[in-house]
Design a protein around this motif. Structure first.
Motif, PDB file in Angstrom:
ATOM      1  N   ARG A  60      14.051  25.182 -13.384  1.00 56.60           N
ATOM      2  CA  ARG A  60      13.056  24.945 -12.346  1.00 56.60           C
ATOM      3  C   ARG A  60      13.261  25.960 -11.238  1.00 56.60           C
ATOM      4  NH1 ARG A  60      12.258  18.707 -10.931  1.00 56.60           N
ATOM      5  NH2 ARG A  60      10.980  19.719  -9.384  1.00 56.60           N
ATOM      6  N   ILE A  61      12.182  26.459 -10.673  1.00 57.52           N
ATOM      7  CA  ILE A  61      12.294  27.437  -9.598  1.00 57.52           C
ATOM      8  C   ILE A  61      12.549  26.753  -8.266  1.00 57.52           C
ATOM      9  CG2 ILE A  61      11.089  29.250  -8.334  1.00 57.52           C
ATOM     10  CD1 ILE A  61       9.556  29.818 -10.886  1.00 57.52           C
ATOM     11  N   PHE A  62      11.773  25.737  -7.933  1.00 54.83           N
ATOM     12  CA  PHE A  62      11.883  25.067  -6.647  1.00 54.83           C
ATOM     13  C   PHE A  62      12.524  23.700  -6.821  1.00 54.83           C
ATOM     14  CE2 PHE A  62       9.551  28.291  -4.654  1.00 54.83           C
ATOM     15  CZ  PHE A  62       8.496  28.637  -5.476  1.00 54.83           C
ATOM     16  N   GLN A  63      13.284  23.298  -5.835  1.00 60.08           N
ATOM     17  CA  GLN A  63      13.939  21.997  -5.878  1.00 60.08           C
ATOM     18  C   GLN A  63      13.241  20.978  -4.973  1.00 60.08           C
ATOM     19  OE1 GLN A  63      16.431  21.399  -8.037  1.00 60.08           O
ATOM     20  NE2 GLN A  63      16.143  23.501  -8.700  1.00 60.08           N
ATOM     21  N   HIS A  64      12.712  21.422  -3.836  1.00 60.26           N
ATOM     22  CA  HIS A  64      12.088  20.539  -2.864  1.00 60.26           C
ATOM     23  C   HIS A  64      10.639  20.966  -2.677  1.00 60.26           C
ATOM     24  CE1 HIS A  64      16.222  19.544  -2.234  1.00 60.26           C
ATOM     25  NE2 HIS A  64      16.484  20.705  -1.669  1.00 60.26           N
ATOM     26  N   TRP A  65       9.737  19.981  -2.641  1.00 58.07           N
ATOM     27  CA  TRP A  65       8.313  20.260  -2.551  1.00 58.07           C
ATOM     28  C   TRP A  65       7.763  19.783  -1.224  1.00 58.07           C
ATOM     29  CZ3 TRP A  65       6.675  23.202  -6.386  1.00 58.07           C
ATOM     30  CH2 TRP A  65       7.404  23.192  -7.562  1.00 58.07           C
ATOM     31  N   VAL A  66       6.736  20.478  -0.739  1.00 59.63           N
ATOM     32  CA  VAL A  66       6.014  20.018   0.438  1.00 59.63           C
ATOM     33  C   VAL A  66       5.122  18.887  -0.054  1.00 59.63           C
ATOM     34  CG1 VAL A  66       4.279  20.609   2.156  1.00 59.63           C
ATOM     35  CG2 VAL A  66       6.049  22.271   1.561  1.00 59.63           C
ATOM     36  N   GLU A  67       5.447  17.678   0.365  1.00 58.49           N
ATOM     37  CA  GLU A  67       4.691  16.517  -0.072  1.00 58.49           C
ATOM     38  C   GLU A  67       4.786  15.431   0.984  1.00 58.49           C
ATOM     39  OE1 GLU A  67       6.457  14.894  -3.658  1.00 58.49           O
ATOM     40  OE2 GLU A  67       8.395  15.649  -3.041  1.00 58.49           O
ATOM     41  N   ILE A  68       3.843  14.516   0.950  1.00 57.65           N
ATOM     42  CA  ILE A  68       3.827  13.425   1.910  1.00 57.65           C
ATOM     43  C   ILE A  68       5.053  12.564   1.676  1.00 57.65           C
ATOM     44  CG2 ILE A  68       2.554  11.360   2.626  1.00 57.65           C
ATOM     45  CD1 ILE A  68      -0.013  12.949   1.833  1.00 57.65           C
ATOM     46  N   GLY A  69       5.794  12.304   2.748  1.00 53.77           N
ATOM     47  CA  GLY A  69       7.014  11.515   2.660  1.00 53.77           C
ATOM     48  C   GLY A  69       8.280  12.350   2.648  1.00 53.77           C
ATOM     49  N   ARG A  70       8.164  13.666   2.535  1.00 53.00           N
ATOM     50  CA  ARG A  70       9.336  14.546   2.525  1.00 53.00           C
ATOM     51  C   ARG A  70       9.907  14.633   3.945  1.00 53.00           C
ATOM     52  NH1 ARG A  70      12.481  15.940  -1.259  1.00 53.00           N
ATOM     53  NH2 ARG A  70      10.713  16.462  -2.547  1.00 53.00           N
ATOM     54  N   VAL A  71      11.185  14.389   4.095  1.00 56.78           N
ATOM     55  CA  VAL A  71      11.853  14.489   5.388  1.00 56.78           C
ATOM     56  C   VAL A  71      12.166  15.960   5.637  1.00 56.78           C
ATOM     57  CG1 VAL A  71      13.882  13.810   6.730  1.00 56.78           C
ATOM     58  CG2 VAL A  71      12.800  12.179   5.187  1.00 56.78           C
ATOM     59  N   ALA A 114      12.069  14.771  10.961  1.00 62.31           N
ATOM     60  CA  ALA A 114      10.725  14.200  10.952  1.00 62.31           C
ATOM     61  C   ALA A 114      10.302  14.031   9.496  1.00 62.31           C
ATOM     62  CB  ALA A 114       9.753  15.112  11.696  1.00 62.31           C
ATOM     63  N   VAL A 115       9.123  13.449   9.300  1.00 64.71           N
ATOM     64  CA  VAL A 115       8.609  13.241   7.950  1.00 64.71           C
ATOM     65  C   VAL A 115       7.194  13.794   7.876  1.00 64.71           C
ATOM     66  CG1 VAL A 115       7.783  10.899   8.409  1.00 64.71           C
ATOM     67  CG2 VAL A 115       8.346  11.562   6.091  1.00 64.71           C
ATOM     68  N   ILE A 120       5.835   6.870   1.448  1.00 63.19           N
ATOM     69  CA  ILE A 120       4.794   6.485   2.403  1.00 63.19           C
ATOM     70  C   ILE A 120       3.458   7.027   1.919  1.00 63.19           C
ATOM     71  CG2 ILE A 120       6.303   6.314   4.431  1.00 63.19           C
ATOM     72  CD1 ILE A 120       5.270   9.106   5.258  1.00 63.19           C
ATOM     73  N   ALA A 121       2.387   6.442   2.470  1.00 61.76           N
ATOM     74  CA  ALA A 121       1.047   6.894   2.139  1.00 61.76           C
ATOM     75  C   ALA A 121       0.612   7.970   3.135  1.00 61.76           C
ATOM     76  CB  ALA A 121       0.074   5.722   2.179  1.00 61.76           C
ATOM     77  N   LYS A 122      -0.510   8.588   2.867  1.00 59.94           N
ATOM     78  CA  LYS A 122      -1.043   9.648   3.713  1.00 59.94           C
ATOM     79  C   LYS A 122      -1.463   9.089   5.083  1.00 59.94           C
ATOM     80  CE  LYS A 122      -4.677  13.106   3.668  1.00 59.94           C
ATOM     81  NZ  LYS A 122      -5.796  13.662   2.923  1.00 59.94           N
ATOM     82  N   SER A 123      -1.098   9.779   6.157  1.00 63.00           N
ATOM     83  CA  SER A 123      -1.461   9.448   7.544  1.00 63.00           C
ATOM     84  C   SER A 123      -1.144   8.000   7.901  1.00 63.00           C
ATOM     85  CB  SER A 123      -2.943   9.737   7.782  1.00 63.00           C
ATOM     86  OG  SER A 123      -3.199  11.091   7.577  1.00 63.00           O
ATOM     87  N   VAL A 124       0.015   7.538   7.529  1.00 59.98           N
ATOM     88  CA  VAL A 124       0.440   6.166   7.765  1.00 59.98           C
ATOM     89  C   VAL A 124       0.821   5.973   9.233  1.00 59.98           C
ATOM     90  CG1 VAL A 124       2.861   6.540   7.186  1.00 59.98           C
ATOM     91  CG2 VAL A 124       1.841   4.340   6.732  1.00 59.98           C
ATOM     92  N   ARG A 125       0.757   4.750   9.695  1.00 56.72           N
ATOM     93  CA  ARG A 125       1.099   4.432  11.090  1.00 56.72           C
ATOM     94  C   ARG A 125       2.609   4.529  11.324  1.00 56.72           C
ATOM     95  NH1 ARG A 125      -2.923   1.512  14.004  1.00 56.72           N
ATOM     96  NH2 ARG A 125      -4.779   1.222  12.721  1.00 56.72           N
ATOM     97  N   SER A 126       2.968   4.660  12.590  1.00 58.54           N
ATOM     98  CA  SER A 126       4.374   4.819  12.962  1.00 58.54           C
ATOM     99  C   SER A 126       5.228   3.626  12.569  1.00 58.54           C
ATOM    100  CB  SER A 126       4.497   5.057  14.466  1.00 58.54           C
ATOM    101  OG  SER A 126       3.912   6.288  14.804  1.00 58.54           O
ATOM    102  N   ALA A 127       4.691   2.425  12.651  1.00 56.28           N
ATOM    103  CA  ALA A 127       5.461   1.229  12.294  1.00 56.28           C
ATOM    104  C   ALA A 127       5.890   1.269  10.833  1.00 56.28           C
ATOM    105  CB  ALA A 127       4.637  -0.027  12.573  1.00 56.28           C
ATOM    106  N   LYS A 128       5.009   1.716   9.955  1.00 59.40           N
ATOM    107  CA  LYS A 128       5.330   1.824   8.527  1.00 59.40           C
ATOM    108  C   LYS A 128       6.375   2.919   8.292  1.00 59.40           C
ATOM    109  CE  LYS A 128       4.538   1.119   4.089  1.00 59.40           C
ATOM    110  NZ  LYS A 128       4.997  -0.036   3.375  1.00 59.40           N
ATOM    111  N   ILE A 129       6.253   4.020   9.041  1.00 62.09           N
ATOM    112  CA  ILE A 129       7.244   5.098   8.913  1.00 62.09           C
ATOM    113  C   ILE A 129       8.618   4.591   9.320  1.00 62.09           C
ATOM    114  CG2 ILE A 129       7.973   7.352   9.787  1.00 62.09           C
ATOM    115  CD1 ILE A 129       5.006   8.029  10.154  1.00 62.09           C
ATOM    116  N   ILE A 130       8.684   3.857  10.436  1.00 55.37           N
ATOM    117  CA  ILE A 130       9.961   3.319  10.911  1.00 55.37           C
ATOM    118  C   ILE A 130      10.552   2.372   9.873  1.00 55.37           C
ATOM    119  CG2 ILE A 130      11.014   1.812  12.650  1.00 55.37           C
ATOM    120  CD1 ILE A 130       9.030   3.023  14.677  1.00 55.37           C
ATOM    121  N   LYS A 131       9.731   1.497   9.313  1.00 56.33           N
ATOM    122  CA  LYS A 131      10.186   0.532   8.313  1.00 56.33           C
ATOM    123  C   LYS A 131      10.762   1.245   7.087  1.00 56.33           C
ATOM    124  CE  LYS A 131       8.437  -3.083   5.301  1.00 56.33           C
ATOM    125  NZ  LYS A 131       7.225  -3.714   4.785  1.00 56.33           N
ATOM    126  N   GLU A 132      10.033   2.223   6.558  1.00 54.65           N
ATOM    127  CA  GLU A 132      10.497   2.952   5.367  1.00 54.65           C
ATOM    128  C   GLU A 132      11.698   3.840   5.686  1.00 54.65           C
ATOM    129  OE1 GLU A 132       9.626   2.518   2.254  1.00 54.65           O
ATOM    130  OE2 GLU A 132       8.113   1.042   2.792  1.00 54.65           O
TER     131      GLU A 132
END
Length: 186
Positions: free
Chosen positions: A40-51, A64-65, A103-115
Motif C-alpha cells: 500500500r502506498i498510503f497509510q492514513h486517508w483524509v476522511e471524515i472522523g480522522r483525527v 482536531a477531527v 462520526i457522520a458528516k458535519s456532526v454536532r459538537s456534542a456527538k464529537i465529544i461523546k465519540e
C-alpha cells in the motif's frame, strides 16, 4: 499505480522471471508476466472522523477531527475538547494521525465529544511515537543551562559504560578466536 474496487491505490509490480513466477504460480513458468500486489502506498486517508494534528497557525499542536472535506485543498475541522473552533483549514496546515473516530458528516459538537471520549483519543495520541517525540522536543526546549549540562554528563557516562562493555566483549571474542586457531586440526 492502480486502484482496486475499493479505491485504495496499490503499487503494482510485474514479475517476468521464472523464479518469481514459479513461487507465486506453478503454471506460469515464467512465460507470462504475473501481476503481484506489492504494498500500500498510503497509510492514513483524509476522511471524515480522522483525527489530525494542527501543525501551523494559532492552534499549533492541538488535536482536531475532520468533520467534512470541502475540496482537494481544505477540510472542515473541529476540536471541542482541545479548544479548536470549527473552521476550514488547508491540508498543508494539518498532519494526519492514525486515529479515527466513527462520526457522520458535519456532526454536532456534542456527538464529537461523546465519540472522542468513547474512543479515548487523548490516550491513543499519548501512546504514539509522534506525540512522545513532540513531548521530548518541548522538554528539551524548556531545559535550563544546568539541565543541559547534566544531560550531557549523563550521556558521556552512558557512552563510557557501553564502550567498556563493548571492548570487554571484543577482547573475549578475540581470545576465543585465538584458542580455536590453536587447536590442532584433524
Amino acid at each position: 499505480v492502480s486502484t482496486q474496487s475499493t479505491g485504495v491505490p496499490y503499487r503494482l509490480h510485474i514479475s517476468m522471471s521464472s523464479k518469481t513466477a514459479s513461487k507465486t504460480d506453478s503454471t506460469a513458468k515464467g512465460k507470462n508476466p504475473k501481476l503481484v500486489v506489492q504494498q500500500r502506498i498510503f497509510q492514513h486517508w483524509v476522511e471524515i472522523g480522522r483525527v489530525v494534528l494542527i501543525s501551523y497557525g494559532p492552534d499549533l499542536g492541538k488535536l482536531a477531527v475532520i468533520i467534512d472535506v470541502i475540496d482537494q485543498n481544505r477540510a472542515y475541522i473541529a476540536g471541542p475538547l482541545t479548544g479548536v473552533k470549527r473552521q476550514a483549514i488547508n491540508f498543508k496546515r494539518i498532519t494526519l494521525t492514525k486515529i479515527k473516530i466513527p462520526i457522520a458528516k458535519s456532526v454536532r459538537s456534542a456527538k464529537i465529544i461523546k465519540e472522542w471520549k468513547k474512543a479515548n483519543v487523548e490516550d491513543q495520541w499519548a501512546k504514539t511515537t509522534f506525540a512522545r517525540r513532540i513531548a521530548l522536543r518541548k522538554a528539551r526546549a524548556n531545559m535550563s543551562d544546568f539541565d543541559r549540562f547534566k544531560a550531557q554528563e549523563a550521556k558521556k557516562l552512558r557512552n563510557r559504560l557501553i564502550m567498556g562493555e563493548y571492548t570487554k566483549l571484543l577482547k573475549e571474542a578475540k581470545q576465543a578466536q585465538k584458542q580455536t586457531d590453536k587447536t590442532p586440526k584433524k
